[in-house]
Write an enzyme that holds these catalytic residues in place. Structure first.
Site, PDB file in Angstrom:
ATOM      1  N   GLU A 123      21.771  10.826   7.606  1.00  0.00           N
ATOM      2  CA  GLU A 123      21.556   9.413   7.960  1.00  0.00           C
ATOM      3  C   GLU A 123      22.015   8.497   6.825  1.00  0.00           C
ATOM      4  OE1 GLU A 123      17.583   8.632   9.277  1.00  0.00           O
ATOM      5  OE2 GLU A 123      17.695  10.138  10.859  1.00  0.00           O
TER       6      GLU A 123
ATOM      7  N   TYR B 236       9.553  -4.189  14.641  1.00  0.00           N
ATOM      8  CA  TYR B 236       9.588  -2.741  14.540  1.00  0.00           C
ATOM      9  C   TYR B 236       8.404  -2.185  15.314  1.00  0.00           C
ATOM     10  CZ  TYR B 236       9.940   2.000  13.380  1.00  0.00           C
ATOM     11  OH  TYR B 236      10.073   3.362  13.527  1.00  0.00           O
TER      12      TYR B 236
ATOM     13  N   ARG C 153      -2.968  10.706  -1.687  1.00  0.00           N
ATOM     14  CA  ARG C 153      -4.024  11.632  -1.246  1.00  0.00           C
ATOM     15  C   ARG C 153      -4.337  12.623  -2.350  1.00  0.00           C
ATOM     16  NH1 ARG C 153      -1.358  13.570   4.254  1.00  0.00           N
ATOM     17  NH2 ARG C 153      -1.521  11.623   5.409  1.00  0.00           N
TER      18      ARG C 153
ATOM     19  N   ARG D 187      19.085  -3.980  10.325  1.00  0.00           N
ATOM     20  CA  ARG D 187      19.655  -2.868   9.568  1.00  0.00           C
ATOM     21  C   ARG D 187      19.988  -1.791  10.583  1.00  0.00           C
ATOM     22  NH1 ARG D 187      21.647  -2.743   4.676  1.00  0.00           N
ATOM     23  NH2 ARG D 187      20.919  -0.624   4.240  1.00  0.00           N
TER      24      ARG D 187
ATOM     25  N   ARG E 276       0.844  -1.187   0.000  1.00  0.00           N
ATOM     26  CA  ARG E 276       0.000   0.000   0.000  1.00  0.00           C
ATOM     27  C   ARG E 276       0.880   1.238   0.000  1.00  0.00           C
ATOM     28  NH1 ARG E 276      -4.030   1.262   3.486  1.00  0.00           N
ATOM     29  NH2 ARG E 276      -2.432   1.557   5.069  1.00  0.00           N
TER      30      ARG E 276
ATOM     31  N   ARG F  26      18.534  10.788   4.400  1.00  0.00           N
ATOM     32  CA  ARG F  26      17.838  12.035   4.746  1.00  0.00           C
ATOM     33  C   ARG F  26      18.690  12.904   5.643  1.00  0.00           C
ATOM     34  NH1 ARG F  26      12.949   9.731   8.659  1.00  0.00           N
ATOM     35  NH2 ARG F  26      14.337   8.977  10.267  1.00  0.00           N
TER      36      ARG F  26
ATOM     37  N   ASP G 141       6.730   1.353  16.889  1.00  0.00           N
ATOM     38  CA  ASP G 141       6.731   2.791  17.134  1.00  0.00           C
ATOM     39  C   ASP G 141       6.584   3.013  18.635  1.00  0.00           C
ATOM     40  OD1 ASP G 141       7.182   4.168  14.749  1.00  0.00           O
ATOM     41  OD2 ASP G 141       5.121   3.870  14.054  1.00  0.00           O
TER      42      ASP G 141
HETATM   43  P1  FAD Z   1      15.129   0.871  23.215  1.00  0.00           P
HETATM   44  O1  FAD Z   1      14.811   2.316  23.192  1.00  0.00           O
HETATM   45  O2  FAD Z   1      16.122   0.365  22.255  1.00  0.00           O
HETATM   46  O3  FAD Z   1      15.629   0.509  24.681  1.00  0.00           O
HETATM   47  C1  FAD Z   1      16.303  -0.697  24.997  1.00  0.00           C
HETATM   48  C2  FAD Z   1      17.363  -0.354  26.020  1.00  0.00           C
HETATM   49  O4  FAD Z   1      17.918  -1.572  26.533  1.00  0.00           O
HETATM   50  C3  FAD Z   1      18.530   0.446  25.451  1.00  0.00           C
HETATM   51  O5  FAD Z   1      18.707   1.639  26.201  1.00  0.00           O
HETATM   52  C4  FAD Z   1      19.718  -0.500  25.607  1.00  0.00           C
HETATM   53  O6  FAD Z   1      20.921   0.187  25.913  1.00  0.00           O
HETATM   54  C5  FAD Z   1      19.286  -1.364  26.763  1.00  0.00           C
HETATM   55  N1  FAD Z   1      19.950  -2.667  26.804  1.00  0.00           N
HETATM   56  C6  FAD Z   1      20.031  -3.572  25.808  1.00  0.00           C
HETATM   57  N2  FAD Z   1      20.747  -4.644  26.205  1.00  0.00           N
HETATM   58  C7  FAD Z   1      21.116  -4.406  27.490  1.00  0.00           C
HETATM   59  C8  FAD Z   1      21.887  -5.123  28.433  1.00  0.00           C
HETATM   60  N3  FAD Z   1      22.434  -6.304  28.122  1.00  0.00           N
HETATM   61  N4  FAD Z   1      22.101  -4.587  29.664  1.00  0.00           N
HETATM   62  C9  FAD Z   1      21.571  -3.374  29.974  1.00  0.00           C
HETATM   63  N5  FAD Z   1      20.845  -2.646  29.107  1.00  0.00           N
HETATM   64  C10 FAD Z   1      20.602  -3.155  27.878  1.00  0.00           C
HETATM   65  N6  FAD Z   1       9.013   5.526  16.879  1.00  0.00           N
HETATM   66  C11 FAD Z   1       8.040   6.457  16.708  1.00  0.00           C
HETATM   67  O7  FAD Z   1       6.951   6.331  17.286  1.00  0.00           O
HETATM   68  N7  FAD Z   1       8.255   7.550  15.898  1.00  0.00           N
HETATM   69  C12 FAD Z   1       9.432   7.755  15.243  1.00  0.00           C
HETATM   70  O8  FAD Z   1       9.579   8.760  14.529  1.00  0.00           O
HETATM   71  C13 FAD Z   1      10.467   6.780  15.407  1.00  0.00           C
HETATM   72  N8  FAD Z   1      11.653   6.923  14.761  1.00  0.00           N
HETATM   73  C14 FAD Z   1      12.625   5.970  14.915  1.00  0.00           C
HETATM   74  C15 FAD Z   1      13.822   6.128  14.234  1.00  0.00           C
HETATM   75  C16 FAD Z   1      14.833   5.171  14.378  1.00  0.00           C
HETATM   76  C17 FAD Z   1      16.141   5.341  13.639  1.00  0.00           C
HETATM   77  C18 FAD Z   1      14.603   4.030  15.178  1.00  0.00           C
HETATM   78  C19 FAD Z   1      15.647   2.972  15.318  1.00  0.00           C
HETATM   79  C20 FAD Z   1      13.413   3.879  15.869  1.00  0.00           C
HETATM   80  C21 FAD Z   1      12.416   4.837  15.750  1.00  0.00           C
HETATM   81  N9  FAD Z   1      11.193   4.714  16.436  1.00  0.00           N
HETATM   82  C22 FAD Z   1      10.213   5.666  16.254  1.00  0.00           C
HETATM   83  C23 FAD Z   1      10.952   3.570  17.337  1.00  0.00           C
HETATM   84  C24 FAD Z   1      11.322   3.852  18.801  1.00  0.00           C
HETATM   85  O9  FAD Z   1      12.694   4.116  18.890  1.00  0.00           O
HETATM   86  C25 FAD Z   1      10.960   2.614  19.643  1.00  0.00           C
HETATM   87  O10 FAD Z   1       9.581   2.414  19.625  1.00  0.00           O
HETATM   88  C26 FAD Z   1      11.373   2.695  21.096  1.00  0.00           C
HETATM   89  O11 FAD Z   1      12.684   3.140  21.236  1.00  0.00           O
HETATM   90  C27 FAD Z   1      11.264   1.318  21.690  1.00  0.00           C
HETATM   91  O12 FAD Z   1      11.689   1.335  23.024  1.00  0.00           O
HETATM   92  P2  FAD Z   1      12.368   0.042  23.641  1.00  0.00           P
HETATM   93  O13 FAD Z   1      12.398   0.277  25.114  1.00  0.00           O
HETATM   94  O14 FAD Z   1      11.717  -1.189  23.151  1.00  0.00           O
HETATM   95  O15 FAD Z   1      13.834  -0.006  23.012  1.00  0.00           O
HETATM   96  N1  UDP Z   2       9.965   5.758   1.020  1.00  0.00           N
HETATM   97  C1  UDP Z   2      10.374   6.202  -0.204  1.00  0.00           C
HETATM   98  N2  UDP Z   2      10.714   7.520  -0.374  1.00  0.00           N
HETATM   99  C2  UDP Z   2      10.669   8.406   0.644  1.00  0.00           C
HETATM  100  C3  UDP Z   2      10.243   7.953   1.917  1.00  0.00           C
HETATM  101  C4  UDP Z   2       9.899   6.625   2.078  1.00  0.00           C
HETATM  102  O1  UDP Z   2      10.441   5.437  -1.142  1.00  0.00           O
HETATM  103  O2  UDP Z   2      10.994   9.597   0.447  1.00  0.00           O
HETATM  104  C5  UDP Z   2       9.602   4.321   1.174  1.00  0.00           C
HETATM  105  C6  UDP Z   2      10.830   3.478   1.467  1.00  0.00           C
HETATM  106  O3  UDP Z   2      10.691   2.241   0.791  1.00  0.00           O
HETATM  107  C7  UDP Z   2      10.754   3.255   2.958  1.00  0.00           C
HETATM  108  C8  UDP Z   2       9.248   3.237   3.217  1.00  0.00           C
HETATM  109  O4  UDP Z   2       8.712   4.142   2.251  1.00  0.00           O
HETATM  110  O5  UDP Z   2      11.358   2.049   3.336  1.00  0.00           O
HETATM  111  C9  UDP Z   2       8.866   3.674   4.617  1.00  0.00           C
HETATM  112  O6  UDP Z   2       9.486   4.904   4.911  1.00  0.00           O
HETATM  113  P1  UDP Z   2       9.158   5.750   6.207  1.00  0.00           P
HETATM  114  O7  UDP Z   2      10.112   6.872   6.263  1.00  0.00           O
HETATM  115  O8  UDP Z   2       7.714   6.054   6.246  1.00  0.00           O
HETATM  116  O9  UDP Z   2       9.384   4.720   7.376  1.00  0.00           O
HETATM  117  P2  UDP Z   2      10.663   4.405   8.255  1.00  0.00           P
HETATM  118  O10 UDP Z   2      11.831   4.401   7.346  1.00  0.00           O
HETATM  119  O11 UDP Z   2      10.710   5.503   9.277  1.00  0.00           O
HETATM  120  O12 UDP Z   2      10.320   3.063   8.788  1.00  0.00           O
END
Ligand code: FAD
Ligand code: UDP
Length: 378
Positions: free
Chosen positions: A312, A360, A183, A256, A179, A287, A362
């Site tokens: 990034e 994954y 819009r 990744r 999907r 980005r 959020d």
């Molecule tokens: P984490 O935040 O990873 O916490 C796990 C913790 O466990 C870490 O601090 C780590 O150090 C600790 N740990 C691991 N192993 C050990 C060990 N052996 N001993 C002690 N400590 C340990 N979500 C959104 O809603 N909006 C967004 O825009 C968004 N952007 C993102 C962008 C990126 C690049 C990434 C990777 C994620 C993004 N997310 C986003 C998702 C968001 O980061 C997660 O939902 C959230 O961090 C999950 O929390 P968590 O506690 O599961 O994991």
């Molecule tokens: N995507 C794309 N062009 C863009 C932004 C996103 O083709 O400018 C595609 C790409 O395949 C990506 C997916 O949409 O893996 C989801 O991207 P988004 O940024 O929404 O999610 P995130 O990477 O934060 O999981």
């Protein structure tokens, strides 16, 4: 009798939210984290007066009113609305794909004209695919063109997706983009959720609020002294990597990851938006994030004389790197299932969050999950 009811391994949103609700129920918790700070991936570092999202841009969004009210009871959220812009060969396009994008792409000014253009390009894509002997899209390249046509695929999807996944779109499975939101209105708000924003003062305020009054130790790896940590609490909440918990006995799960290249720039406004995607293959980063735009609006942008950006670079994960995105292919999904079977048999360990559940997540669903655990828990 143990000293703590819960040892919580990991101070990310899962661990911190769990600790908050457990404390409310009178439970004694200790939170440990191997990083030098609390908060996991939502942690921000203050640089030049700007909250820099150290582990990638985080925008909170949800349609769940209980989750929204809960996080706002800890810290008030601002009105940030995510509206990323794509840069392809120096020309800018609004995202997600909407009337602004179609105008920039084709000069069309009405929904009917836009729809006609999309339909024409979709028909051409279907014809090309059939001429090549396929009835259904065989890969992401075909799938994207069947959904949205050649122009948007080539300028806004192909390069970005190939950089993000490190593979050609023709070699990626079609299901990744079954999907694509299209819009036919002028609306650049990336999310469809009812609520979105950033905590006023940054994510550390959210974490500090959740962990207020709870004992927490940083620079403390559970695996450095596993027997000891296991002995001091009745139950463990584990939010680290599930394969590591089981000493990788079935093999390692893949991820990744993203490398962030941070720069301080001596001007108040570098790109005029928090998120700009670079969608051509030749630019190596996916980005550029300009962090101040998450929390500074209007004059406040100029009252802060410098700015901080992060480029990034999406790369394959190796030992020693931060694991970010689970690779939900067949091999990894099957491997996770084996670990999950072991986890399901544990009586005193709760596995939660993105690393322990290998999915994954959020932020809002993480909080929702923990709230759900406590709604059934005495
Ligand atoms: P984490 O935040 O990873 O916490 C796990 C913790 O466990 C870490 O601090 C780590 O150090 C600790 N740990 C691991 N192993 C050990 C060990 N052996 N001993 C002690 N400590 C340990 N979500 C959104 O809603 N909006 C967004 O825009 C968004 N952007 C993102 C962008 C990126 C690049 C990434 C990777 C994620 C993004 N997310 C986003 C998702 C968001 O980061 C997660 O939902 C959230 O961090 C999950 O929390 P968590 O506690 O599961 O994991
Ligand atoms: N995507 C794309 N062009 C863009 C932004 C996103 O083709 O400018 C595609 C790409 O395949 C990506 C997916 O949409 O893996 C989801 O991207 P988004 O940024 O929404 O999610 P995130 O990477 O934060 O999981």
């Amino acid at each position: 009798m143990n000293k703590y009811d819960y040892l919580i391994v990991g101070s990310g949103l899962f661990g911190a939210t769990f600790a908050y609700f457990a404390k409310k129920r009178g439970k004694k918790c200790l939170v440990i984290d191997k990083r030098p700070h609390l908060g996991g991936n939502v942690y921000c570092e203050n640089v030049e007066g700007i909250n820099v999202h150290k582990y990638g841009a985080h925008i909170f969004h949800t349609s769940n009113k209980d989750v929204w009210n809960f996080v706002n009871s800890i810290v008030e959220f601002n009105r940030y609305t995510n509206s990323p812009v794509a840069n392809y060969q120096g020309k800018l396009y609004n995202l997600p794909f909407n009337m602004n994008t179609f105008y920039q792409m084709w000069g069309v000014t009405t929904p009917e004209e836009a729809q006609a253009k999309i339909d024409e390009q979709r028909a051409e894509a279907v014809a090309r695919m059939k001429a090549d002997g396929a009835a259904e899209p065989r890969n992401l390249e075909e799938q994207a063109q069947v959904l949205i046509g050649k122009d948007i695929y080539e300028r806004l999807i192909k390069g970005y997706t190939e950089k993000q996944w490190g593979r050609k779109c023709a070699d990626l499975p079609a299901f990744i983009i079954k999907r694509l939101p299209v819009r036919l209105v002028f609306d650049n708000n990336y999310f469809n959720d009812k609520y979105q924003g950033i905590p006023i003062g940054g994510y550390n305020k959210l974490i500090d609020g959740l962990l207020s009054g709870i004992e927490a130790k940083t620079n403390t790896d559970f695996f450095d002294n596993r027997r000891y940590w296991e002995s001091i609490a009745d139950k463990i909440v584990f939010t680290g990597k599930i394969d590591e918990f089981y000493c990788y006995r079935f093999g390692k799960l893949n991820y990744r990851t993203v490398r962030f290249e941070q720069e301080i720039i001596d001007k108040p406004n570098y790109q005029g938006n928090a998120v700009i995607n670079y969608t051509e293959r030749e630019i190596p980063y996916t980005r550029v994030i300009e962090h101040k735009h998450f929390e500074m609006f209007g004059q406040a942008v100029y009252d802060c004389p410098k700015t901080v950006i992060s480029k990034e670079y999406s790369t394959e994960w190796q030992d020693g790197m931060e694991p970010y995105y689970p690779v939900n292919d067949g091999v990894n999904t099957a491997l996770y299932a084996k670990y999950k079977e072991l986890a399901d048999k544990e009586g005193n360990v709760i596995f939660g969050g993105r690393l322990a559940e290998y999915r994954y997540y959020d932020m809002a669903p993480v909080i929702e999950k923990v709230m759900g655990l406590f709604s059934n828990r005495k």
